[in-house]
Write an enzyme that holds these catalytic residues in place. Structure first.
Site, short mmCIF file in Angstrom:
data_model
loop_
_atom_site.label_atom_id
_atom_site.label_comp_id
_atom_site.label_asym_id
_atom_site.label_seq_id
_atom_site.Cartn_x
_atom_site.Cartn_y
_atom_site.Cartn_z
N HIS A 1 0.88 -1.16 0.00
CA HIS A 1 0.00 0.00 0.00
C HIS A 1 0.92 1.22 0.00
CE1 HIS A 1 -2.85 -2.89 2.13
NE2 HIS A 1 -3.42 -2.61 0.97
N GLU B 1 -8.88 -4.54 -8.82
CA GLU B 1 -9.08 -5.75 -8.00
C GLU B 1 -10.53 -5.73 -7.53
OE1 GLU B 1 -6.34 -6.25 -4.70
OE2 GLU B 1 -7.62 -7.75 -3.78
N ASP C 1 2.13 1.73 3.36
CA ASP C 1 3.08 0.74 3.88
C ASP C 1 4.49 1.26 3.63
OD1 ASP C 1 1.16 -1.24 4.59
OD2 ASP C 1 1.16 -2.04 2.54
N HIS D 1 -12.36 -13.28 -3.43
CA HIS D 1 -13.34 -12.32 -3.93
C HIS D 1 -14.27 -12.98 -4.96
CE1 HIS D 1 -10.43 -8.76 -2.84
NE2 HIS D 1 -10.67 -9.58 -1.83
N GLU E 1 -8.75 -12.13 -7.28
CA GLU E 1 -8.45 -12.75 -5.98
C GLU E 1 -9.41 -13.90 -5.76
OE1 GLU E 1 -7.39 -10.47 -2.57
OE2 GLU E 1 -8.51 -11.78 -1.22
N ASP F 1 -14.57 -12.16 4.59
CA ASP F 1 -13.42 -12.37 3.72
C ASP F 1 -12.31 -13.03 4.52
OD1 ASP F 1 -11.60 -12.17 1.66
OD2 ASP F 1 -11.18 -10.05 1.98
N ASP G 1 -2.39 -13.46 -1.25
CA ASP G 1 -3.02 -12.50 -0.31
C ASP G 1 -3.66 -13.32 0.81
OD1 ASP G 1 -3.87 -10.23 0.90
OD2 ASP G 1 -5.23 -9.58 -0.68
N ASP H 1 -9.39 -14.97 3.49
CA ASP H 1 -7.98 -14.98 3.06
C ASP H 1 -7.22 -16.17 3.64
OD1 ASP H 1 -8.59 -12.62 1.74
OD2 ASP H 1 -7.63 -11.33 3.21
C1 GLO Z 1 -9.02 -7.04 0.57
C2 GLO Z 1 -8.05 -7.01 -0.50
C3 GLO Z 1 -6.77 -6.33 -0.10
C4 GLO Z 1 -6.03 -5.85 -1.31
C5 GLO Z 1 -4.87 -4.98 -0.94
C6 GLO Z 1 -4.10 -4.52 -2.16
O1 GLO Z 1 -10.01 -7.70 0.56
O2 GLO Z 1 -7.80 -8.29 -1.00
O3 GLO Z 1 -5.96 -7.21 0.64
O4 GLO Z 1 -5.60 -6.90 -2.08
O5 GLO Z 1 -5.35 -3.88 -0.24
O6 GLO Z 1 -4.86 -3.71 -2.95
MG MG Z 2 -6.37 -8.83 -2.42
#
Ligand code: GLO
Ligand code: MG
Length: 357
Positions: free
Chosen positions: A60, A185, A63, A224, A221, A259, A294, A261
């Site tokens: 980010h 994304e 970051d 998602h 992703e 979500d 991710d 992950d």
């Molecule tokens: C959240 C997203 C997040 C993005 C990250 C980069 O659901 O997956 O992790 O991938 O902020 O844009």
């Molecule tokens: Mg992501």
């Protein structure tokens, strides 16, 4: 339209570059409880990244440059260059920078689609700064996770206007830097109830609306796609068919929950296999695309075991790549010709389980 690479012949295994973001080694806070682990310094995250066999990191904008809204352009540049040096010292590259547009008081009602024009301007300015940071880090890609672009109640925004507001914002980014590539994304919900660009199909459509579609692509992703009720491998195939799949965030998700992950393949091995397969068979990575993981560690993990999700996800990708390459294509083709899909189902499951025959 980009040409379609042919199927990879069995036995020819692609080589991949892997990445993750600093947020993928976290302290375990969730909406219901506080952190349970100590923060890990950026340099240490980079050391772990390299040690685990990854090749790069995703960032980010904040970051790389914390609290960047309070800093001058010169200071932002100086701090970003420090991160670049850290990366170089660790033998890593930066894959992309993503503007974190979901924390500021200016983006409570959305960023590019806020109903307040000053807030929309903030979002575009911040995105331009994120591009400048990407340049300092040597990344040629900006990722837009459109976290708050949507609504909590449908009537609060005009959905047609929202789409065009995002297009205008992307056009401003493309104009800011003629070299930058923008990747969308998509995610259907969380944090908003109803996202305006919920799926890869919407993202691809939006890319074609922009001033330079060749420089606008997508990031699929796994979680998602599943949250949208879709198959992640099919979403990747859709992006590939349009020549627009330029990054992936592999992980896993147990259906329509928050979500999650989860580590790649941890819920559904067959679904993970099909993702690796579509990437491998259509030459993903051979034009420099990265495989991003991710993934989020379980809150239960102790401090010294807080990177196993990254290790396991990378190992899973490689193990499934071996399964893709060793699949008996002739047998599969024969079963498809015979329309014996029950036998095909059994063969694939046995292949994944390592049962001969
Ligand atoms: C959240 C997203 C997040 C993005 C990250 C980069 O659901 O997956 O992790 O991938 O902020 O844009
Ligand atoms: Mg992501």
């Amino acid at each position: 339209m980009d040409s379609q690479p042919a199927y990879t012949p069995p036995g020819a295994k692609g080589e991949y570059r892997f990445s993750f973001g600093p947020w993928n080694i976290d302290e375990g806070a969730d909406p219901f409880g506080p952190p349970v682990r100590q923060p890990v310094a950026m340099a240490e995250k980079m050391r772990v990244c390299r040690e685990l066999g990854f090749h790069g990191m995703q960032f980010h904008d904040d970051d790389a440059v914390p609290e960047l809204d309070t800093k001058s352009a010169a200071e932002i540049g100086r701090q970003a260059r420090q991160v670049r040096r850290l990366l170089e010292d660790a033998g890593l590259e930066a894959e992309f920078v993503a503007p974190r547009l979901w924390f500021s008081p200016c983006t409570i009602d959305g960023a590019y689609t806020s109903n307040d024009p000053q807030c929309r301007q903030y979002a575009v300015d911040r995105s331009r700064t994120a591009i400048d940071i990407a340049n300092e880090l040597g990344a040629r890609t900006l990722v837009l996770w459109l976290a708050r672009e949507g609504s909590y109640i449908r009537e609060s925004k005009n959905p047609r206007v929202e789409v065009l507001q995002i297009r205008d914002a992307i056009d401003a980014m493309l104009a800011h830097d003629p070299q930058i590539t923008i990747l969308i994304e998509p995610k259907p919900n969380e944090p908003v109830d109803s996202a305006i660009i919920p799926t890869i199909g919407h993202a691809v459509g939006l890319a074609y609306l922009t001033a330079d579609p060749a420089r606008v692509g997508c990031l699929v992703e796994t979680a998602h796609s599943i949250l949208a009720g879709l198959d992640p491998a099919d979403d990747m195939a859709y992006g590939l068919a349009h020549g627009k799949l330029r990054s992936v965030h592999l992980n896993d998700q147990g259906g329509l929950k928050f979500d999650q992950d989860k580590s790649f393949g941890s819920y559904n091995l067959r679904r993970a296999f099909n993702q690796v397969r579509v990437l491998e068979e259509y030459g993903y990575g051979r034009n420099g695309e990265w495989v991003g993981l991710d993934v989020k560690v379980m809150r239960t993990q102790k401090q010294d075991a807080n990177t196993k999700h990254l290790r396991n996800s990378l190992a899973m990708f490689k193990a499934l790549l071996d399964k893709v390459v060793s699949l008996d294509r002739e047998r599969e083709a024969e079963l498809i010709r015979e329309r014996d899909y029950e036998e095909l189902d059994r063969y694939l499951l046995h292949h994944l389980l390592g049962i001969a025959g």
